[in-house]
Write an enzyme that holds these catalytic residues in place. Structure first.
Site, PDB file in Angstrom:
ATOM      1  N   GLU A  79       0.936  -0.988   0.000  1.00  0.00           N
ATOM      2  CA  GLU A  79       0.053  -0.133  -0.158  1.00  0.00           C
ATOM      3  C   GLU A  79       0.889   1.222   0.179  1.00  0.00           C
ATOM      4  O   GLU A  79       0.561   2.085  -0.728  1.00  0.00           O
ATOM      5  CB  GLU A  79      -0.939  -0.114   1.166  1.00  0.00           C
ATOM      6  CG  GLU A  79      -1.802   1.234   1.525  1.00  0.00           C
ATOM      7  CD  GLU A  79      -2.822   1.251   0.425  1.00  0.00           C
ATOM      8  OE1 GLU A  79      -3.763   0.493   0.293  1.00  0.00           O
ATOM      9  OE2 GLU A  79      -2.643   1.957  -0.598  1.00  0.00           O
ATOM     10  N   ASP A 124       1.026   4.134  -2.823  1.00  0.00           N
ATOM     11  CA  ASP A 124       0.683   5.471  -2.659  1.00  0.00           C
ATOM     12  C   ASP A 124       1.795   6.689  -3.019  1.00  0.00           C
ATOM     13  O   ASP A 124       1.580   7.274  -3.549  1.00  0.00           O
ATOM     14  CB  ASP A 124       0.044   5.457  -1.180  1.00  0.00           C
ATOM     15  CG  ASP A 124      -1.047   4.766  -0.891  1.00  0.00           C
ATOM     16  OD1 ASP A 124      -1.668   4.181  -1.877  1.00  0.00           O
ATOM     17  OD2 ASP A 124      -1.456   4.476   0.329  1.00  0.00           O
ATOM     18  N   SER A 153      -7.518   1.966  -3.465  1.00  0.00           N
ATOM     19  CA  SER A 153      -6.182   2.472  -3.106  1.00  0.00           C
ATOM     20  C   SER A 153      -5.398   3.098  -4.281  1.00  0.00           C
ATOM     21  O   SER A 153      -4.268   4.006  -3.980  1.00  0.00           O
ATOM     22  CB  SER A 153      -5.273   1.558  -2.401  1.00  0.00           C
ATOM     23  OG  SER A 153      -6.078   0.994  -1.309  1.00  0.00           O
TER      24      SER A 153
END
Ligand SMILES: *[C@@H]1O[C@H](CO)[C@@H](O)[C@H](O)[C@H]1NC(C)=O
Ligand SMILES: *[C@@H]1O[C@H](CO)[C@@H](O)[C@H](O)[C@H]1NC(C)=O
Length: 570
Positions: free
Chosen positions: A289, A293, A487
């Protein structure tokens, strides 16, 4: 800051007051059973220390909401005139009456509280379980989250003195049961062999390979995102990091050398930490993640200063640091505070009690009023919540359904279709805000009785917008792989907003701040490509369908940077 001085003075004064008799108590919050997935598993040890937050009634939260809309609605004369920290604090600080009443009660119990927010509207006390049981006429117990085995000390009901009910929003954590945040990505998928050779890039054309693998070049072509470097060092983009998810600098370097050959591959990000957060650089410990990001913010928001904000696990906000990160940013100076914050983590709404959800949402209101755009992924469980699960009624996701943040759903394909995992729907906690009321009314009229009884027709509807979220190629642990989820969508949209802010600041204008009134305005919506197909199934239904206009799969649609630039007056 005068209010802090006043606070300390009143504590000293009241500590000297004589203890009074036992006060009449009234139940403040209660629930029939723990949240789904939790069981009561034992007695809380009497001597175990608890740290509790006390949310005090804020002086004038309605006034802050009015002020927020005045500075965020392009039709308002005050548009863009974001508030100062002092102005926000004046709205949310408790009244002197509230402070005096609560402090007196704590002093009677030989407790002193420390303020944990700049305006003093949230206090913290530390006390043994036995004393907490006495103070709140309750019975704290140990509860176990069955799936993870994680334990926490909570209660099903607590009371506060009758005379203080109007002064206290809640004690926390008490009756909220947040399941531990878990990394949603277990592994990256392998990158498929290229089946289509991309022709030499043509300006404005979307490479054919984008149908199977998304890279920054695909998003730049699809959404007209410029590759021109940003110029304003004051305009920062913050990336939230939770649950020991670390962003790896060497992985970022391989990502940039592959996908942004026009940028120095050494382009990196700054680190900010709170609650004991770190950003370990052991490559095998990178988080999927966090890498995603960081790679899609650094890799799209060319030359915008990016800060990875790593929230550790030492906090006591009972919300995995979700409150602490916002408090930290509210407490920063305008010069260091990011103009955009993107977060790809969230809860199911029902995990939090309404008062706790409301206070968290009001913290986003404060940060929005200070001029920060808050971007959240809408969740990956379709209508069944943040992650896919069995359910009988639809599960909205927090913080995405707070009316003061921008919720981003997902699409896939060059001719974009809403992703089946794209969470969307209607809050059971927050009423529909006026900026989206007309859109949602049209959607519901067209929907008729489909899914009737499974969702709240009067709740805040989400997502607001969408962006690609399938088959994003990332660098992870020295390899490349694909990931899917909202995400991917949130950092993509956040990068676009940060680039717009760069141009605005360069032109001597204010950054966009709270986005939604602008997004839903005639000028704003014209800058989005309406996505009209796709469904988000869950809870044994087909979920909702995308269609013409706003819908709870893809919101207003996907952004076009060139049109957004025009829409913001550049
Ligand atoms: C706010 O920041 C100051 C330093 O700038 C710090 O001393 C203070 O503890 C912070 N307050 C909160 C509530 O975070
Ligand atoms: C539906 O939403 C409204 C507005 O937020 C709220 O007042 C109401 O309690 C909700 N109903 C249910 C059943 O959750």
């Amino acid at each position: 800051m005068a209010f802090k001085v006043a606070f300390l003075a009143s504590l000293l004064l009241l500590a000297a007051a004589k203890p009074m008799g036992r006060r009449a108590m009234a139940i403040h919050e209660s629930r029939a059973a723990p949240a789904r997935g939790f069981v009561k598993s034992g007695v809380a040890p009497a001597a175990k220390e608890l740290t509790l937050r006390i949310a005090l009634k804020q002086k004038n939260i309605a006034g802050l909401e009015t002020a927020l809309y005045q500075v965020s609605d392009p039709a308002s004369a005050l548009y863009g005139q974001h508030l100062t920290a002092e102005e926000v604090a004046a709205f949310v600080a408790p009244t002197e009456d509230t402070l005096a009443a609560v402090s007196a009660w704590l002093a009677e119990n030989e407790l002193s509280a420390k303020p944990v927010t700049p305006a003093g509207d949230m206090l913290e006390i530390t006390l043994p379980v036995a004393q907490a049981n006495e103070l709140l006429s309750t019975d704290f117990a140990v509860f176990t989250h069955v799936e993870s085995g994680a334990t926490s000390i909570r209660t099903l009901e607590y009371s506060v003195p009758v005379a203080l009910k109007e002064h206290i929003e809640f004690f926390h954590p008490t009756t909220s049961f947040t399941r531990p945040l878990t990394p949603k990505f277990k592994a990256v998928r392998p990158v498929p062999e290229k089946t289509v050779a991309d022709a030499a890039p043509v300006a404005g054309a979307v490479p054919a390979s984008c149908a199977t693998v998304i890279t920054p070049a695909c998003l730049q072509a699809l959404y007209n995102i410029p590759t021109t470097p940003a110029t304003q060092s004051s305009n920062k983009l913050g990336v939230s990091g939770f649950i020991l998810q670390w962003a790896n600098k060497l992985d970022l370097q391989s990502f940039l050398s592959n996908f942004r050959k026009d940028m120095p591959s050494t382009t990196s990000f700054a680190l900010q930490t709170l609650d004991g957060g770190v950003n370990t650089q052991t490559r095998s410990q990178a988080g999927i993640e966090a890498n995603l990001d960081i790679q899609y913010t650094v890799g799209l928001a060319t030359s915008v200063p990016i800060t990875f904000i790593s929230v550790g696990e030492d906090g006591s906000d009972g919300l995995d640091g979700f409150m602490d990160i916002i408090t930290t940013l509210i407490n920063e100076s305008a010069a260091t505070r990011p103009s955009v914050l993107t977060t790809s983590y969230g809860f199911d709404e029902s995990d939090l009690t309404l008062p706790v959800a409301n206070t968290l949402c009001n913290a986003y209101m404060q940060l929005g009023a200070l001029g920060t755009s808050l971007i959240f992924s809408s969740g990956d469980g379709g209508v069944s919540g943040s992650q896919s699960k069995s359910c009988t009624t639809f599960i909205p996701t927090l913080p995405s359904d707070c009316p003061f943040v921008t919720s981003v759903g997902s699409t896939g394909g060059i001719n974009e279709v809403g992703s089946s995992f794209s969470s969307g729907g209607f809050s059971n906690y927050f009423p529909i805000p006026s900026y989206q009321a007309a859109d949602v009314a049209s959607y519901l009229a067209a929907l008729g009785s489909t899914n009737s009884g499974k969702f709240n027709r009067t709740g805040r509807a989400f997502p607001d917008v969408a962006a690609q979220g399938e088959s994003f190629e990332i660098a992870f642990n020295a390899q490349f792989g694909l990931v899917d989820g909202t995400s991917c969508s949130a950092p993509t949209f956040a990068a676009i907003v940060a680039l717009l802010n760069d141009l605005l600041v360069a032109a001597g204008k204010a950054p966009l701040g709270f986005l939604n009134p602008f997004l839903y305005s005639a000028a704003g919506r014209a800058a989005f490509h309406d996505v009209t197909s796709g469904t988000n199934p869950g809870c044994s239904t087909n979920g909702f369908s995308a269609g013409a206009g706003w819908d709870p799969v893809t919101g207003l649609g996907t952004p076009n940077f060139a049109l957004l630039k025009k829409a913001v007056g550049l």
